[in-house]
Scaffold this motif. Sequence first.
Motif, PDB file in Angstrom:
ATOM      1  N   SER A 516       0.829  -1.209   0.000  1.00 61.52           N
ATOM      2  CA  SER A 516       0.000   0.000   0.000  1.00 61.52           C
ATOM      3  C   SER A 516       0.859   1.253   0.000  1.00 61.52           C
ATOM      4  O   SER A 516       0.510   2.269  -0.619  1.00 61.52           O
ATOM      5  N   PHE A 517       1.984   1.199   0.704  1.00 60.11           N
ATOM      6  CA  PHE A 517       2.865   2.357   0.730  1.00 60.11           C
ATOM      7  C   PHE A 517       3.457   2.621  -0.649  1.00 60.11           C
ATOM      8  O   PHE A 517       3.585   3.780  -1.073  1.00 60.11           O
ATOM      9  N   LEU A 518       3.823   1.562  -1.347  1.00 62.14           N
ATOM     10  CA  LEU A 518       4.367   1.743  -2.692  1.00 62.14           C
ATOM     11  C   LEU A 518       3.323   2.358  -3.618  1.00 62.14           C
ATOM     12  O   LEU A 518       3.637   3.256  -4.414  1.00 62.14           O
ATOM     13  N   ALA A 519       2.087   1.890  -3.516  1.00 62.73           N
ATOM     14  CA  ALA A 519       1.028   2.430  -4.364  1.00 62.73           C
ATOM     15  C   ALA A 519       0.781   3.905  -4.056  1.00 62.73           C
ATOM     16  O   ALA A 519       0.638   4.734  -4.965  1.00 62.73           O
ATOM     17  N   ARG A 520       0.726   4.242  -2.771  1.00 66.96           N
ATOM     18  CA  ARG A 520       0.499   5.633  -2.396  1.00 66.96           C
ATOM     19  C   ARG A 520       1.688   6.501  -2.781  1.00 66.96           C
ATOM     20  O   ARG A 520       1.537   7.641  -3.242  1.00 66.96           O
ATOM     21  N   GLY A 521       2.907   5.969  -2.584  1.00 65.84           N
ATOM     22  CA  GLY A 521       4.092   6.726  -2.972  1.00 65.84           C
ATOM     23  C   GLY A 521       4.169   6.951  -4.465  1.00 65.84           C
ATOM     24  O   GLY A 521       4.577   8.029  -4.915  1.00 65.84           O
ATOM     25  N   TRP A 522       3.773   5.945  -5.235  1.00 67.51           N
ATOM     26  CA  TRP A 522       3.770   6.115  -6.681  1.00 67.51           C
ATOM     27  C   TRP A 522       2.733   7.155  -7.105  1.00 67.51           C
ATOM     28  O   TRP A 522       3.001   7.973  -7.990  1.00 67.51           O
ATOM     29  N   ALA A 523       1.562   7.148  -6.485  1.00 59.07           N
ATOM     30  CA  ALA A 523       0.539   8.149  -6.804  1.00 59.07           C
ATOM     31  C   ALA A 523       1.036   9.552  -6.458  1.00 59.07           C
ATOM     32  O   ALA A 523       0.803  10.512  -7.211  1.00 59.07           O
ATOM     33  N   TYR A 524       1.711   9.659  -5.333  1.00 61.62           N
ATOM     34  CA  TYR A 524       2.273  10.951  -4.914  1.00 61.62           C
ATOM     35  C   TYR A 524       3.331  11.417  -5.919  1.00 61.62           C
ATOM     36  O   TYR A 524       3.365  12.598  -6.305  1.00 61.62           O
ATOM     37  N   THR A 525       4.182  10.489  -6.362  1.00 59.78           N
ATOM     38  CA  THR A 525       5.218  10.826  -7.332  1.00 59.78           C
ATOM     39  C   THR A 525       4.620  11.201  -8.675  1.00 59.78           C
ATOM     40  O   THR A 525       5.071  12.153  -9.326  1.00 59.78           O
ATOM     41  N   TRP A 526       3.601  10.482  -9.086  1.00 60.86           N
ATOM     42  CA  TRP A 526       2.974  10.767 -10.376  1.00 60.86           C
ATOM     43  C   TRP A 526       2.322  12.149 -10.375  1.00 60.86           C
ATOM     44  O   TRP A 526       2.355  12.847 -11.380  1.00 60.86           O
ATOM     45  N   GLU A 527       1.755  12.544  -9.246  1.00 60.77           N
ATOM     46  CA  GLU A 527       1.173  13.884  -9.151  1.00 60.77           C
ATOM     47  C   GLU A 527       2.254  14.949  -9.322  1.00 60.77           C
ATOM     48  O   GLU A 527       2.035  15.971  -9.993  1.00 60.77           O
ATOM     49  N   TYR A 592      16.623   9.318  -4.409  1.00 65.86           N
ATOM     50  CA  TYR A 592      15.681  10.060  -3.571  1.00 65.86           C
ATOM     51  C   TYR A 592      14.253   9.834  -4.034  1.00 65.86           C
ATOM     52  O   TYR A 592      13.336   9.708  -3.220  1.00 65.86           O
ATOM     53  N   SER A 593      14.036   9.766  -5.341  1.00 64.93           N
ATOM     54  CA  SER A 593      12.696   9.490  -5.853  1.00 64.93           C
ATOM     55  C   SER A 593      12.225   8.105  -5.422  1.00 64.93           C
ATOM     56  O   SER A 593      11.064   7.924  -5.034  1.00 64.93           O
ATOM     57  N   SER A 594      13.124   7.135  -5.488  1.00 67.49           N
ATOM     58  CA  SER A 594      12.779   5.782  -5.046  1.00 67.49           C
ATOM     59  C   SER A 594      12.442   5.770  -3.558  1.00 67.49           C
ATOM     60  O   SER A 594      11.498   5.093  -3.122  1.00 67.49           O
ATOM     61  N   GLY A 601       5.169   8.619   0.221  1.00 67.65           N
ATOM     62  CA  GLY A 601       4.854  10.007  -0.082  1.00 67.65           C
ATOM     63  C   GLY A 601       4.442  10.806   1.135  1.00 67.65           C
ATOM     64  O   GLY A 601       4.786  10.490   2.269  1.00 67.65           O
ATOM     65  N   ASP A 602       3.663  11.844   0.885  1.00 65.79           N
ATOM     66  CA  ASP A 602       3.325  12.828   1.907  1.00 65.79           C
ATOM     67  C   ASP A 602       1.915  13.317   1.624  1.00 65.79           C
ATOM     68  O   ASP A 602       1.359  13.065   0.541  1.00 65.79           O
ATOM     69  N   HIS A 603       1.323  14.046   2.577  1.00 62.70           N
ATOM     70  CA  HIS A 603      -0.024  14.575   2.345  1.00 62.70           C
ATOM     71  C   HIS A 603      -0.047  16.087   2.195  1.00 62.70           C
ATOM     72  O   HIS A 603      -1.100  16.655   1.906  1.00 62.70           O
ATOM     73  N   PRO A 605       0.663  19.802   0.452  1.00 62.35           N
ATOM     74  CA  PRO A 605       0.506  20.190  -0.958  1.00 62.35           C
ATOM     75  C   PRO A 605       1.827  20.462  -1.644  1.00 62.35           C
ATOM     76  O   PRO A 605       2.866  20.642  -1.013  1.00 62.35           O
ATOM     77  N   ALA A 606       1.768  20.490  -2.974  1.00 63.70           N
ATOM     78  CA  ALA A 606       2.882  20.937  -3.827  1.00 63.70           C
ATOM     79  C   ALA A 606       4.127  20.073  -3.712  1.00 63.70           C
ATOM     80  O   ALA A 606       5.241  20.560  -3.935  1.00 63.70           O
ATOM     81  N   GLY A 607       3.976  18.791  -3.408  1.00 63.22           N
ATOM     82  CA  GLY A 607       5.118  17.880  -3.446  1.00 63.22           C
ATOM     83  C   GLY A 607       6.242  18.246  -2.515  1.00 63.22           C
ATOM     84  O   GLY A 607       7.403  18.394  -2.930  1.00 63.22           O
ATOM     85  N   ARG A 608       5.949  18.377  -1.215  1.00 60.13           N
ATOM     86  CA  ARG A 608       6.966  18.818  -0.250  1.00 60.13           C
ATOM     87  C   ARG A 608       8.210  17.938  -0.283  1.00 60.13           C
ATOM     88  O   ARG A 608       9.335  18.438  -0.218  1.00 60.13           O
ATOM     89  N   PHE A 609       8.046  16.622  -0.360  1.00 60.97           N
ATOM     90  CA  PHE A 609       9.200  15.734  -0.320  1.00 60.97           C
ATOM     91  C   PHE A 609      10.130  15.924  -1.515  1.00 60.97           C
ATOM     92  O   PHE A 609      11.318  15.576  -1.448  1.00 60.97           O
ATOM     93  N   PHE A 610       9.602  16.457  -2.621  1.00 59.69           N
ATOM     94  CA  PHE A 610      10.420  16.611  -3.827  1.00 59.69           C
ATOM     95  C   PHE A 610      11.161  17.940  -3.887  1.00 59.69           C
ATOM     96  O   PHE A 610      11.915  18.174  -4.837  1.00 59.69           O
ATOM     97  N   VAL A 611      10.955  18.803  -2.914  1.00 54.98           N
ATOM     98  CA  VAL A 611      11.611  20.119  -2.959  1.00 54.98           C
ATOM     99  C   VAL A 611      13.131  20.001  -3.072  1.00 54.98           C
ATOM    100  O   VAL A 611      13.757  20.738  -3.852  1.00 54.98           O
ATOM    101  N   PRO A 612      13.802  19.078  -2.340  1.00 53.18           N
ATOM    102  CA  PRO A 612      15.271  18.975  -2.509  1.00 53.18           C
ATOM    103  C   PRO A 612      15.703  18.523  -3.896  1.00 53.18           C
ATOM    104  O   PRO A 612      16.879  18.668  -4.239  1.00 53.18           O
ATOM    105  N   LEU A 613      14.780  17.977  -4.693  1.00 56.68           N
ATOM    106  CA  LEU A 613      15.137  17.491  -6.027  1.00 56.68           C
ATOM    107  C   LEU A 613      14.849  18.506  -7.122  1.00 56.68           C
ATOM    108  O   LEU A 613      15.148  18.242  -8.293  1.00 56.68           O
TER     109      LEU A 613
END
Length: 807
Positions: A516-527, A592-594, A601-603, A605-613
């Motif tokens: 479930s975490f992989l699915a949610r993380g992938w959805a977060y990444t795709w967004e 980092y994406s992996s 992922g995270d909840h 807005p605006a992809g907080r976890f991806f800011v360092p990338l």
Amino acid sequence: MRFSLASLTNKRPAILALFLVLGTTLSVLISITVQPPISRNEMPGGSYQSGGIFNPRPTLYGLLDPQVAPDGATYRWSTAHTTITFPYEAHLGQYADVALRIASARRSGQSPATVTVSLNGIPYPAFTVPDAFEEYRFRLDTRKSPNPYLDPAHIQLDIESTTVVSPSVSLPAPADNSDLGVAVDWIELRPERGTRDVLLVAGAWSAGLLLVLLIALSRLRFPWAMVYCVGAISTFALVTLTYTVRPFPPAYEACLAGLAWIVAAWLAPAKRPAWGLVLLALCLWVVLAGRLLTDWQMDDAYISYRYAWNLTHGAGLVYNPGEAVEGYTNFLWTLIAALFIGAGFHPGGVMLSLVIAFSVGLVGLTYYLGRRLSGNGYIWPLLAVGLLVIDPSFITYGARGSGIEAVPFAFLTLLPVVLLWWRGNGGITPTGCLVASGIVLALASMTRPEGIAVAVILFGVKAWQEKSEKRSVWPMLTAGALPYLLIMVPYQLWRITFYGYLFPNTFYAKTDASASFLARGWAYTWEFVADHWLVVGICATGAVLGLASMLRRARQVEIPPGDSIQETRGKPAAEDRSLWIVRALALLVSFYSSYIIVVGGDHFPAGRFFVPLLSPLILLALFTLYKWVGPLLGLPSHAIPHQRPWMRPVMGLVIGVAIAAYGWTALWLQDSQGPLARRTNRDTNFVNLWGSAGLWLRDHTPVDTLGASPVAGAIAFYGQRNIVDMLGITDEHIGHKQIETMGSGLAGHEKEDPLYVLDRQPDYILPYPDYFTPIQERFDSEYMTTTVRGPLGPDIIWWQRRPTGER
């Protein structure tokens, strides 16, 4: 007497002093002669009703619907207690003259209203208000009486009055015959600067101007240095004259504008300084974007402030005194907050301004590396910076503040790339750069735990380079990795010993090993990919083209008959160091994406976890455009394939349309009425609401009161009471509890234990729907609903523990 440019150049110290005197004098004159803007509310229909904590407009509570007097004037009836808050108005000046025009407008035989006015919680003597409108004035020294509630810079006006039910004959009243206090015609606040305000702005101007002058004079030709100097003074004047209330004062904003000029002067090409002015414009946008898009803060930032507050007040680095739980993942950022709290600053505005400062620094690093990756060109790196400063994630967590460590961590992640692959100029030795990189990576690792992986990747790529170029790896490891370990090993030993776990409590509260975490993380990444389609698409194209080029070169290698591979290799030629930067950035993005996908992922807005990338992705896209598209456009490149005559206009049109479409999409995401703006404004208002609940606890309960809340930041920071975190971020028991459905809900909001919370017997619980449904009968027997008036005006609903005799 004849003057020449050479004679002026030889008098640089005198010119430096002259400009400093002129700049300081101008700042003082502006501060003294130009009065701050007046905040006035004429009580029109609905105005200022929706203001949030960071909205510069006044927020009104306890005023009824607008009415129209016979003469056409608008007014509002107050209730028994009306509260008007002017956010951050004290930043405009130390003194505030507050005026209001009110009337009792009572019927014959009714007693006139008795009114008590309070400013920042300090009541003034009560007075009787006649039936006709009269004006009353009050003066406040915000230095002696700072706001005791959300922010010391707020100015809060409370109007308490006796009430009547029957409406007035002379002035219409609401049809519901509510309890009426006084009719309010208008309210006005006039700020007035004090000596300290003038000196702070003058000091900010002087410091910024001095650094700009020193850097410009050392790098640029004298005429251009003067252009930068005059431009800096003009910018400071414009920023000061147009200042609108923000979470930090004008002196801070002037310092940030000075930082923008410093970055531009430092990185401007010495032979073409005009390009530095373009970089300056992009940096200034980062400084001022919060004016247009509104600054905001997250409740999660106040979790760190709670730890910092307890540290500075002797309770240790804990959330609740006596409970050692690592409910934060930003140790260094929390320490910085503690330093400012210990110095007497409110952390909200200071940390927000620091985020903007790091954002300007990240823009500078992106530009510098962009030049490295594009053959010291000017167009490509400025394009990269342009893509960064319009990026919705960067604006949300950088230019608009947010108060969290996302952008500072991004800065500390990118700076070691510069240091590890330093060109050797600027008077810094390679060994010094390696030592500095180890220290910076240690700071990054103490800012976010992911910094450890960043350090391994960057040191690993650097070691790979040393080995491929036939150099010993040990000097690099000794100079770079040793300082890192000397800092990180003691820190990790203290952290694990003090808190008792290998990972922070947030790791256990938010993550688990499940599909479930992989699915949610992938959805977060795709967004995130969908919002950054151009940058990600260019990077993916570059990866494919690069792989194809490597395979083509491998097939072209011919081994002479009778020779072995070892015999023909010889000593490899040193590759362009920019390629090693590309490899480091590519591995960083890939890992980092992996990691983001694996943790779910995270909840926010605006992809907080991806800011360092963001910067690494944009730099990789820049390198792809420079290497593969630049030649087709006739721009300089180190890879020039055969081009047909029609390719240049077609490719230029395609790239231009794609960038224009991407820019429009990025700016559309920042629309003031769009979903991202609504979400951040909602989070800001939640900080206001939850902070108000904490303030009520602080002011109305004993110090040993225990509360419980599904939100852990503002309520604990402002309440200064122990809080049971019902979602387990700062609670060890809930954070480590095993949940079968982990990964299927909202990240960070999945772990609950209602029985445990009730067993802790909190005195007050902030309501959270359905949390206690599994044990509803017990909950109803132990708790009742209570509504109280918050210190900021709005009512607060509590679940209060029943007295012993009622359970």
